[in-house]
Structure formats: C-alpha cells, structure tokens
Design an enzyme around this catalytic site. Structure first.
Site, PDB file in Angstrom:
ATOM      1  N   ALA A 168      28.550  -9.017 -39.637  1.00  0.00           N
ATOM      2  CA  ALA A 168      29.240  -8.006 -38.835  1.00  0.00           C
ATOM      3  C   ALA A 168      28.713  -7.993 -37.407  1.00  0.00           C
ATOM      4  CB  ALA A 168      29.097  -6.631 -39.479  1.00  0.00           C
ATOM      5  N   ASP A 169      27.409  -8.017 -37.257  1.00  0.00           N
ATOM      6  CA  ASP A 169      26.805  -8.012 -35.920  1.00  0.00           C
ATOM      7  C   ASP A 169      27.143  -9.286 -35.147  1.00  0.00           C
ATOM      8  OD1 ASP A 169      25.573  -5.552 -35.827  1.00  0.00           O
ATOM      9  OD2 ASP A 169      23.705  -6.250 -36.706  1.00  0.00           O
ATOM     10  N   ILE A 170      26.865 -10.430 -35.745  1.00  0.00           N
ATOM     11  CA  ILE A 170      27.056 -11.686 -35.023  1.00  0.00           C
ATOM     12  C   ILE A 170      28.543 -11.980 -34.822  1.00  0.00           C
ATOM     13  CG2 ILE A 170      26.696 -14.187 -35.130  1.00  0.00           C
ATOM     14  CD1 ILE A 170      23.996 -13.644 -36.376  1.00  0.00           C
ATOM     15  N   GLY A 173      29.519 -10.030 -31.889  1.00  0.00           N
ATOM     16  CA  GLY A 173      28.954 -10.644 -30.697  1.00  0.00           C
ATOM     17  C   GLY A 173      29.726 -11.872 -30.262  1.00  0.00           C
TER      18      GLY A 173
END
Length: 411
Positions: A168-170, A173
């Site tokens: 989810a984070d990457i 990003g």
C-alpha cells in the site's frame, strides 16, 4: 546530479515510506531533494529498529538516499516560515501527512500555489483529498485490510494474511511519482504547476485490477487462493520432496508441456482437464493430482523436466538466495552506499535503466539536520540568522554544520 530530473528542486515533508519513496525516486533520477524533518526526532522511521550500527534504522535508510535533511519545527512561526521560503523556490513538494495537517504551517496547496504558481504539489494520503474519510489517518496494514487486499491473500479457509511487502505504501509512492512526472510534462506546456492527489486507497484499488472487474462481471466475491489463482490450478506452488516450487502453466501449450514433464500424457485429453474452463471447474481434483505427482522428487528434478518442456517454474527463493542470484547482480539491483563513520550499507538498487540519462545513487541517507545550514544558505539566510533560529529551537543543526560535511558518494 546529472539524471533527467537534474535542475528540479523537490521539498519532501514525509514520514515512513509512501512520501519518502516517491521523493527518493525523484532524487535517484537527479532531482535535488530536500527532506524536511522534525527538530529532535526527525522522520518517525529513524527510530524504528533494527538499527544500522546503532545509529540509523534500516527502514529509514531504505527510502531516504539522495536527499539532504533539514530539521525544522513546523509548529513554530519561524520554522514554518523557513519551510515556506524553501517551498516558494521549489519545483515540487511531496507530502504524505494527513489531509489538512500542513495548513497550520501555511504549507497547504492553496497557500503555496498562490506564492509559487509553478509548484507541483503532490499529496499522498490514506484516503485521498476528498470524501467523508479524507482527513482520517491510514497506514499500510490498515489499507491492505480496508481496500480488500487482505481478503484475497492467504490460504483458502484460513485467516487473513498481510502481504509481506509494504504494497500500500510503496504502491502509492510509485503512483505519486508517475503523477508528478505527468505534472512536470504538463508544466512544460502551460508554465503552471498543479496538485497531484493520490492515496494508499487508490493505489490498492488500482492493484486489485482484474479482481474488481471480475466481481462486477460475475457478482462473485473473490476470496484467498493461497499461492495460486482461482482461475488456474496450474498456476501455483507445489511441495516437492525437499522444498516448494512454483509452476505457472497458464496456456494450453504449457498445459501439454506440464503433462509431459509429469509423465501424465493421459491428462492432456482427459475430459476433466482438456481446456482451461474444465481445469477451473475441476481445480481441486487437479491440484491434488499435480501435488501427488510432484511430491516424490526434489525441486532440481522438476526444474530440469519442466524447463525442458518449456513450462515456467521457479523455486520459492528467500532473500539470501535472491540477493546472490547472478541475474539480480547483472541488473545491479543490489547497491552499496558508504555511510560516513558507519561503513557500507547495502540496499535495493535502481529499478529503471535509462540509456542516455541514467539514475545514480549520489548521496547516502542523511543524518537528521545534516544539511539544514547548507540549504538555508542556498535560500539566502545569513549565518547570524541561522544561529539565531537554531538557538530558538526553530531549526536543528547537525554537528559539523560549519564545515559543510560533504558525504562520500555511493558505489
């Protein structure tokens, strides 16, 4: 820096992974990235264990190369004023704070756009800038659950499983980086910046791709399918005598090759398995049959037989194996950076290769406030102003700031 983004100044107001990963990618390709961190504490991930030589968290190090660190107290009027001054001279601002959190410091889109119409303002939030949950916080685990990814991960009939990677984070990003680059291209034509708005939610929803389409087409709610896919029983992991092997026979030619490799030619025309639709209908029976055929022999035996019959296959490598793979090394996907006073740190390398303007790892992850004075001098602050703001706690200075402390280049 000589990459394709050389000459662009990026201000990052980010923590943990999503915002820092986006800004690091821009820095890898030549942008001058200034990371604004809290005085005293810095990016939250600096303190997350385990630590490299007791000084820097590996998590922080993995997402913060090619940046200069400026320590500011954004809650103080003086610290916020420094941040605004830096943003007014920048091309891009990247943040992954909650929607509205930077407004108190005058670092919101409306304020900065009015002062710097060329600024591209990239916000990465949990839920996006609009909607009833826009101002709520979210993190990687939360969004893997909320957006549905955990509902399709794990073994059939088992409990929910988080993806091991920070998808989810990457993912957010990466999408933010794409959005910034599109906004840069648009600015070449219009001369104006714009807001880039993405989120962990939108990143996860886009990754669900065919799952969403299939749900609306069929009305069936997908569930977990273990190491494989519900649409193909010959696209999954099987246990050999010594370890696991993945088989990805996803078309009819590969199905025939699989039957040959397993010494089961009679399966090719078996009415239960003769085409993809029938194999899905009888998937559980076929999985059991393939598993029983695979079990008596080791992975190396099956790699040889499957590859000889042009069936894609692979052992399930752990990181110690992956990082020593000749192909990984050939693609330069392990980078080594010298941390001044700490020694070498190895990390994932540069994933995109450009023939004319390649990326580069020029700076190691910075110490907190390592470049505060340097960046402020570039912005026109006098030495006396820097010392006064430091004495008031509005900015943080790294020891050695008077000497400029030039870090060694990466290898």
């Amino acid at each position: 820096m000589t990459g394709p983004l050389a000459g662009l100044r990026v201000i990052e107001v980010g923590v943990a992974m999503a915002g820092p990963f986006c800004a690091m990618t821009l820095g890898d390709f030549g942008a001058d990235v200034v990371k604004i961190e809290r005085v005293g504490a810095g990016d939250d991930s600096r303190s997350w264990p385990p630590h490299f030589s007791g000084a820097m968290g590996y998590y922080f190090g993995s997402a913060n190369r090619n940046k200069r660190s400026v320590a500011l107290d954004l809650k103080s009027p003086e610290g916020a004023a420094v941040a605004r001054r830096l943003a007014e001279g920048a091309d891009i601002l990247v943040d992954n704070y909650r929607i509205g959190a930077l407004a108190r410091a005058g670092l919101d889109w409306d304020s900065l756009h009015a002062a710097n119409p060329r600024l591209i303002y990239c916000s990465i939030s949990g839920f996006g800038a609009t909607g009833p949950r826009a101002e709520e916080p979210a993190n990687d685990l939360f969004m893997q659950a909320y957006a549905g990814g955990m509902s399709i991960t794990g073994e059939e009939g088992g409990g929910p499983v988080k993806m091991g990677m920070s998808v989810a984070d990457i993912g957010a990003g990466m999408l933010a980086t794409i959005g910034v680059m599109m906004a840069v291209e648009a600015r070449h034509r219009t001369g104006r910046g714009q807001r880039v708005d993405t989120s962990l939610l939108e990143g996860q929803m886009s990754m669900l791709a065919h799952f969403v389409t299939r749900y609306f087409a069929s009305g069936e709610v997908p569930g977990p399918s273990g190491s494989g896919a519900l649409t193909s029983p010959t696209y999954r992991a099987f246990r050999a005598s010594d370890d696991w092997i993945v088989i990805s026979a996803f078309n009819q030619r590969m199905w025939r090759g699989l039957c040959t490799a397993l010494d089961r030619p009679e399966w090719i025309d078996d009415p239960r398995f003769s085409d993809a639709a029938r194999r899905v209908t009888n998937r559980l029976a076929l999985i059991d049959l393939i598993g029983a055929a695979i079990a008596p022999h080791p992975v190396a035996h099956w790699e040889n037989r499957l590859k000889a019959n042009e069936v894609p296959c692979c052992p399930i490598n752990r990181l110690d194996k992956v990082t020593s793979e000749e192909q990984v090394r050939a693609r330069e996907m392990i980078a080594e950076i010298d941390l001044p006073g700490l020694g070498p740190m190895r990390m994932a390398g540069l994933p995109v290769k450009l023939s004319e303007t390649p990326a580069d790892i020029a700076l190691p992850p910075p110490r907190l406030g390592q470049h505060t004075a340097e960046v402020m001098r570039d912005a026109g602050y006098a030495e006396a102003e820097i010392e006064t703001l430091a004495a008031r706690g509005a900015i943080g200075l790294d020891e050695g700031w008077r000497e400029g402390d030039q870090p060694r280049r990466a290898r």
